[in-house]
Design a protein around this motif. Structure first.
Motif, PDB file in Angstrom:
ATOM      1  N   GLY A  24      -1.204  -4.434 -10.620  1.00 21.32           N
ATOM      2  CA  GLY A  24      -0.221  -4.445  -9.545  1.00 21.32           C
ATOM      3  C   GLY A  24      -0.563  -3.573  -8.361  1.00 21.32           C
ATOM      4  N   VAL A  25      -1.557  -2.704  -8.497  1.00 16.49           N
ATOM      5  CA  VAL A  25      -1.933  -1.811  -7.397  1.00 16.49           C
ATOM      6  C   VAL A  25      -2.938  -2.524  -6.492  1.00 16.49           C
ATOM      7  CG1 VAL A  25      -3.117   0.340  -6.780  1.00 16.49           C
ATOM      8  CG2 VAL A  25      -1.450   0.314  -8.636  1.00 16.49           C
ATOM      9  N   ASP A  26      -2.632  -2.601  -5.193  1.00 12.18           N
ATOM     10  CA  ASP A  26      -3.491  -3.296  -4.238  1.00 12.18           C
ATOM     11  C   ASP A  26      -4.459  -2.373  -3.510  1.00 12.18           C
ATOM     12  OD1 ASP A  26      -2.484  -5.981  -4.522  1.00 12.18           O
ATOM     13  OD2 ASP A  26      -0.661  -5.303  -3.526  1.00 12.18           O
ATOM     14  N   MET A  27      -4.216  -1.051  -3.576  1.00 11.68           N
ATOM     15  CA  MET A  27      -5.058  -0.114  -2.820  1.00 11.68           C
ATOM     16  C   MET A  27      -5.072   1.238  -3.505  1.00 11.68           C
ATOM     17  SD  MET A  27      -6.750   1.232  -0.306  1.00 11.68           S
ATOM     18  CE  MET A  27      -6.944   2.791   0.571  1.00 11.68           C
ATOM     19  N   SER A  28      -6.258   1.764  -3.804  1.00 10.95           N
ATOM     20  CA  SER A  28      -6.378   3.130  -4.291  1.00 10.95           C
ATOM     21  C   SER A  28      -6.115   4.056  -3.118  1.00 10.95           C
ATOM     22  CB  SER A  28      -7.783   3.376  -4.844  1.00 10.95           C
ATOM     23  OG  SER A  28      -8.055   2.525  -5.924  1.00 10.95           O
ATOM     24  N   SER A  29      -5.114   4.923  -3.263  1.00 10.35           N
ATOM     25  CA  SER A  29      -4.723   5.761  -2.127  1.00 10.35           C
ATOM     26  C   SER A  29      -4.458   7.181  -2.583  1.00 10.35           C
ATOM     27  CB  SER A  29      -3.487   5.181  -1.433  1.00 10.35           C
ATOM     28  OG  SER A  29      -2.401   5.071  -2.332  1.00 10.35           O
ATOM     29  N   VAL A  81       0.852  -1.189   0.000  1.00  9.22           N
ATOM     30  CA  VAL A  81       0.000   0.000   0.000  1.00  9.22           C
ATOM     31  C   VAL A  81       0.885   1.235   0.000  1.00  9.22           C
ATOM     32  CG1 VAL A  81      -1.694   1.352   1.295  1.00  9.22           C
ATOM     33  CG2 VAL A  81      -1.904  -1.143   1.192  1.00  9.22           C
ATOM     34  N   LEU A  82       0.729   2.059  -1.023  1.00  8.68           N
ATOM     35  CA  LEU A  82       1.418   3.350  -1.065  1.00  8.68           C
ATOM     36  C   LEU A  82       0.564   4.339  -0.291  1.00  8.68           C
ATOM     37  CD1 LEU A  82       3.875   4.915  -2.307  1.00  8.68           C
ATOM     38  CD2 LEU A  82       2.281   5.650  -4.080  1.00  8.68           C
ATOM     39  N   SER A  83       0.766   4.392   1.013  1.00 10.61           N
ATOM     40  CA  SER A  83      -0.093   5.254   1.828  1.00 10.61           C
ATOM     41  C   SER A  83       0.113   6.720   1.471  1.00 10.61           C
ATOM     42  CB  SER A  83       0.174   5.013   3.313  1.00 10.61           C
ATOM     43  OG  SER A  83      -0.861   5.544   4.109  1.00 10.61           O
ATOM     44  N   LYS A  84       1.354   7.107   1.165  1.00 17.15           N
ATOM     45  CA  LYS A  84       1.572   8.477   0.671  1.00 17.15           C
ATOM     46  C   LYS A  84       1.388   8.456  -0.850  1.00 17.15           C
ATOM     47  CE  LYS A  84       6.647   8.587   0.350  1.00 17.15           C
ATOM     48  NZ  LYS A  84       7.748   9.563   0.428  1.00 17.15           N
ATOM     49  N   GLY A  85       0.116   8.428  -1.234  1.00 16.83           N
ATOM     50  CA  GLY A  85      -0.252   8.153  -2.611  1.00 16.83           C
ATOM     51  C   GLY A  85       0.198   9.160  -3.640  1.00 16.83           C
ATOM     52  N   HIS A  86       0.575  10.365  -3.202  1.00 14.29           N
ATOM     53  CA  HIS A  86       0.997  11.377  -4.167  1.00 14.29           C
ATOM     54  C   HIS A  86       2.349  11.060  -4.801  1.00 14.29           C
ATOM     55  CE1 HIS A  86       2.468  12.577  -0.195  1.00 14.29           C
ATOM     56  NE2 HIS A  86       3.484  13.146  -0.816  1.00 14.29           N
ATOM     57  N   PRO A 140      -2.731   6.339  -7.143  1.00  8.31           N
ATOM     58  CA  PRO A 140      -2.921   4.961  -7.602  1.00  8.31           C
ATOM     59  C   PRO A 140      -4.390   4.545  -7.616  1.00  8.31           C
ATOM     60  CG  PRO A 140      -1.171   5.084  -5.953  1.00  8.31           C
ATOM     61  CD  PRO A 140      -1.841   6.415  -5.971  1.00  8.31           C
ATOM     62  N   ASP A 141      -4.770   3.797  -8.647  1.00  8.22           N
ATOM     63  CA  ASP A 141      -6.154   3.373  -8.843  1.00  8.22           C
ATOM     64  C   ASP A 141      -6.194   1.850  -8.941  1.00  8.22           C
ATOM     65  OD1 ASP A 141      -8.702   2.800  -9.703  1.00  8.22           O
ATOM     66  OD2 ASP A 141      -8.736   4.300 -11.300  1.00  8.22           O
ATOM     67  N   ARG A 142      -6.747   1.221  -7.926  1.00  6.48           N
ATOM     68  CA  ARG A 142      -6.808  -0.245  -7.864  1.00  6.48           C
ATOM     69  C   ARG A 142      -7.585  -0.844  -9.030  1.00  6.48           C
ATOM     70  NH1 ARG A 142      -6.582  -4.931  -8.044  1.00  6.48           N
ATOM     71  NH2 ARG A 142      -7.108  -6.539  -6.513  1.00  6.48           N
ATOM     72  N   LYS A 143      -8.594  -0.134  -9.528  1.00  6.40           N
ATOM     73  CA  LYS A 143      -9.456  -0.695 -10.563  1.00  6.40           C
ATOM     74  C   LYS A 143      -8.791  -0.765 -11.927  1.00  6.40           C
ATOM     75  CE  LYS A 143     -13.918   0.644  -8.532  1.00  6.40           C
ATOM     76  NZ  LYS A 143     -15.171   1.432  -8.748  1.00  6.40           N
ATOM     77  N   GLN A 195      -4.908   7.371   5.355  1.00  3.94           N
ATOM     78  CA  GLN A 195      -5.896   6.303   5.224  1.00  3.94           C
ATOM     79  C   GLN A 195      -5.320   4.990   4.714  1.00  3.94           C
ATOM     80  OE1 GLN A 195      -9.291   7.714   3.009  1.00  3.94           O
ATOM     81  NE2 GLN A 195      -9.682   9.395   4.423  1.00  3.94           N
ATOM     82  N   GLY A 196      -4.279   5.073   3.909  1.00  2.00           N
ATOM     83  CA  GLY A 196      -3.707   3.857   3.333  1.00  2.00           C
ATOM     84  C   GLY A 196      -3.202   2.885   4.384  1.00  2.00           C
ATOM     85  N   PHE A 197      -2.610   3.411   5.449  1.00  2.00           N
ATOM     86  CA  PHE A 197      -2.050   2.531   6.470  1.00  2.00           C
ATOM     87  C   PHE A 197      -3.145   1.736   7.168  1.00  2.00           C
ATOM     88  CE2 PHE A 197       0.313   2.067  10.699  1.00  2.00           C
ATOM     89  CZ  PHE A 197       0.989   0.941  10.263  1.00  2.00           C
ATOM     90  N   SER A 198      -4.298   2.357   7.381  1.00  2.00           N
ATOM     91  CA  SER A 198      -5.413   1.632   7.991  1.00  2.00           C
ATOM     92  C   SER A 198      -5.824   0.437   7.134  1.00  2.00           C
ATOM     93  CB  SER A 198      -6.614   2.558   8.185  1.00  2.00           C
ATOM     94  OG  SER A 198      -6.358   3.535   9.160  1.00  2.00           O
ATOM     95  N   VAL A 199      -5.857   0.617   5.825  1.00  2.00           N
ATOM     96  CA  VAL A 199      -6.215  -0.479   4.926  1.00  2.00           C
ATOM     97  C   VAL A 199      -5.141  -1.563   4.968  1.00  2.00           C
ATOM     98  CG1 VAL A 199      -6.696  -1.121   2.535  1.00  2.00           C
ATOM     99  CG2 VAL A 199      -7.587   1.026   3.453  1.00  2.00           C
ATOM    100  N   ALA A 200      -3.872  -1.155   5.015  1.00  2.00           N
ATOM    101  CA  ALA A 200      -2.784  -2.135   5.105  1.00  2.00           C
ATOM    102  C   ALA A 200      -2.912  -2.974   6.375  1.00  2.00           C
ATOM    103  CB  ALA A 200      -1.435  -1.411   5.084  1.00  2.00           C
ATOM    104  N   VAL A 201      -3.269  -2.326   7.472  1.00  2.00           N
ATOM    105  CA  VAL A 201      -3.488  -3.061   8.728  1.00  2.00           C
ATOM    106  C   VAL A 201      -4.627  -4.065   8.556  1.00  2.00           C
ATOM    107  CG1 VAL A 201      -4.243  -2.836  11.136  1.00  2.00           C
ATOM    108  CG2 VAL A 201      -2.528  -1.261  10.210  1.00  2.00           C
TER     109      VAL A 201
END
Length: 280
Positions: free
Chosen positions: A111-116, A65-70, A104-107, A121-127
């Motif tokens: 290779g992208v596991d999380m839209s961030s 998860v790229l939590s710092k999505g920018h 990043p766009d999961r859809k 917020q990304g870290f919460s999804v990774a947890v």
């Protein structure tokens, strides 16, 4: 280390060129943090994680998860280099109709596991991913890349508290500690220091390592794999804009694209580094 350090250095050099190519083509984006994270992204995708570019959704793949999505230019740069999609597509970054947008766009991106993108917020999804694996007896590990400015977000610490309380030893939080954010030095804006002690307080095993040393990265991730009964936080001392001399340690390059002359200089520097690596 199965992948030779020289190969990793060469791959990271190509990833850095991909970053500059994408941001210049878009005339916008975030090169500074992408460059500081280029080495750890390269290590993750070329040496650490269980993945398959030909089968990006395989069930037992490790999650990232790229939590710092920018810093998507760095993420896209390594995904393309690893073979998830054509390197040529990086030139469409942030263009109308491109699947490679600013976050990043999961859809739409292999290779992208999380839209961030929304920081924290990304870290919460990774947890959540790590918890799912533990509850279901799955073997995959979850890695999340956080920014040192991003960890000013309270949601990061709520997620950390939960991960530590649930003893998620299959979770690795990676903090790209380059010391700068869009407004300047992180310690001046809202100091997160001491970062390691904060994670320790939430029952994390903490490892500190230099971000641009592949041997040190290998030791850090090996130690994380050996850690039992608690999640790991790897605090990486990095250089914002690493690899492009005029971008290094400059907050102004957090979210600015190089003009044509700056692009030429940056690519010449990276090409020279690439040639030097091939000679060694």
């Amino acid at each position: 280390m199965e992948v030779e350090i020289q190969e990793l250095k060469q791959a990271a050099n190509r990833v850095r060129k991909n970053i500059i190519e994408a941001v210049h083509a878009a005339k916008s984006g975030h090169p500074g943090g992408s460059l500081s994270a280029a080495d750890v992204l390269t290590y993750l995708y070329f040496a650490e994680m269980k993945i398959d570019p030909k089968n990006p959704d395989m069930e037992e793949r490790d999650r990232f998860v790229l939590s710092k999505g920018h810093v998507s230019p760095g993420y896209y740069g390594v995904l393309a280099e690893r073979g998830f999609f054509p390197v040529e597509d990086l030139k469409t970054f942030r263009h109308t109709g491109s699947y490679l947008q600013g976050h990043p766009d999961r859809k739409h991106i292999p290779g992208v596991d999380m839209s961030s993108g929304s920081l924290g917020q990304g870290f919460s999804v990774a947890v959540g991913m790590a918890l799912s694996a533990k509850l279901s007896g799955r073997s995959y590990r979850t890695y999340a890349l956080l920014g040192d400015g991003e960890i000013q977000e309270g949601q990061i610490w709520e997620a950390a508290m939960f991960a530590g309380a649930r003893n998620l030893e299959n979770l690795v939080a990676i903090v790209d500690n380059n010391g700068l954010q869009i407004d300047g030095f992180v310690e001046d804006v809202c100091s997160p220091y001491p970062i390691g002690d904060k994670f320790k307080a939430f029952n994390f095993h903490v490892i500190k390592a230099p971000a641009h040393d592949f041997e040190a990265l290998g030791k850090a991730f090996d130690e994380a794999r050996r850690t039992e009964g608690m999640p790991t936080a790897i605090i990486l001392q990095s250089v914002k804009g690493k690899g492009v001399s005029f971008m290094e340690n400059k907050a102004a390059w957090h979210g600015s694209a190089p003009n044509d002359e700056q692009y030429r200089v940056a690519m010449e520097e990276l090409e020279e580094e690439g040639r030097a690596l091939c000679r060694n």
